[in-house]
Enzyme design. Structure first.
Site, PDB file in Angstrom:
ATOM      1  N   CYS A 119      -0.174   4.102   2.174  1.00 53.69           N
ATOM      2  CA  CYS A 119      -0.092   3.778   3.712  1.00 53.69           C
ATOM      3  C   CYS A 119       1.470   4.006   4.045  1.00 53.69           C
ATOM      4  CB  CYS A 119      -0.689   2.468   4.294  1.00 53.69           C
ATOM      5  SG  CYS A 119      -2.410   2.261   4.164  1.00 53.69           S
ATOM      6  N   CYS A 158       0.942  -1.215   0.155  1.00 51.21           N
ATOM      7  CA  CYS A 158       0.004   0.256  -0.007  1.00 51.21           C
ATOM      8  C   CYS A 158       0.790   1.169  -0.067  1.00 51.21           C
ATOM      9  CB  CYS A 158      -0.771   0.072   1.230  1.00 51.21           C
ATOM     10  SG  CYS A 158      -1.959   1.132   1.140  1.00 51.21           S
TER      11      CYS A 158
END
Length: 174
Positions: free
Chosen positions: A134, A131
């Protein structure tokens, strides 16, 4: 069950993984909480029962009860966040980026351990789960806390855990 036991299970063709795992975990020079929290959270994120079974007892022995719980919480909350934010990022319809997440993430605000340690663990889990949003978010928190790039890469290194998990899981089907 231990790091040595896990290393002994790695096949000869993956000798580099054995060496890397030993250097990343065995010779990290990190404080025990940062090291073993990363080991535990990435073992969980690897989704490998073999890796988790081998590393979890040693991680638990090297972490306070609060850090043990927080490392598991980092793996759990980032598993949820990584799917949501990775999906948001990958969608070509950018209006999804404006939608409210609606996810409970209370543990991020109050992890029960040093916030920097929790962010390292979250960074490592996000790397395994792929991700980018993130990773960027946790990187910014770490930079604001004064953590340099070299230090954060070393402290959140999860490549060994994930590669070993993939190899051993493949071997289980051979």
């Amino acid at each position: 069950m231990s790091l040595d036991s896990l290393k002994s299970r790695i096949p000869d063709y993956a000798k580099d993984l054995k060496l890397n795992l030993g250097s990343v975990i065995g010779n990290s020079g990190l404080p025990a909480q940062q090291l073993w929290g990363t080991v535990l959270s990435t073992a969980i994120a690897s989704r490998s029962a073999i890796v988790l079974r081998e590393l979890e007892p040693e991680a638990k022995a090297n972490l306070s009860p609060e850090a043990y719980t927080a490392a598991k919480a980092a793996a759990a909350v980032m598993a949820m966040n990584n799917v949501f934010y990775r999906t948001r990022h990958l969608l070509s319809d950018h209006e999804y980026g404006n939608l409210r997440a609606g996810l409970r993430m209370n543990v991020i605000g109050n992890p029960g351990v040093d916030k920097v340690d929790f962010e390292f663990w979250s960074f490592a889990v996000s790397a395994i789960n792929g991700c980018g949003m993130c990773l960027d978010s946790t990187k910014q928190v770490l930079r604001k806390a004064g953590v340099e790039r070299r230090s954060s890469r070393r402290r959140s290194d999860c490549r060994g855990t994930q590669a070993v998990a993939a190899t051993l899981d493949a071997e289980a089907f051979s």
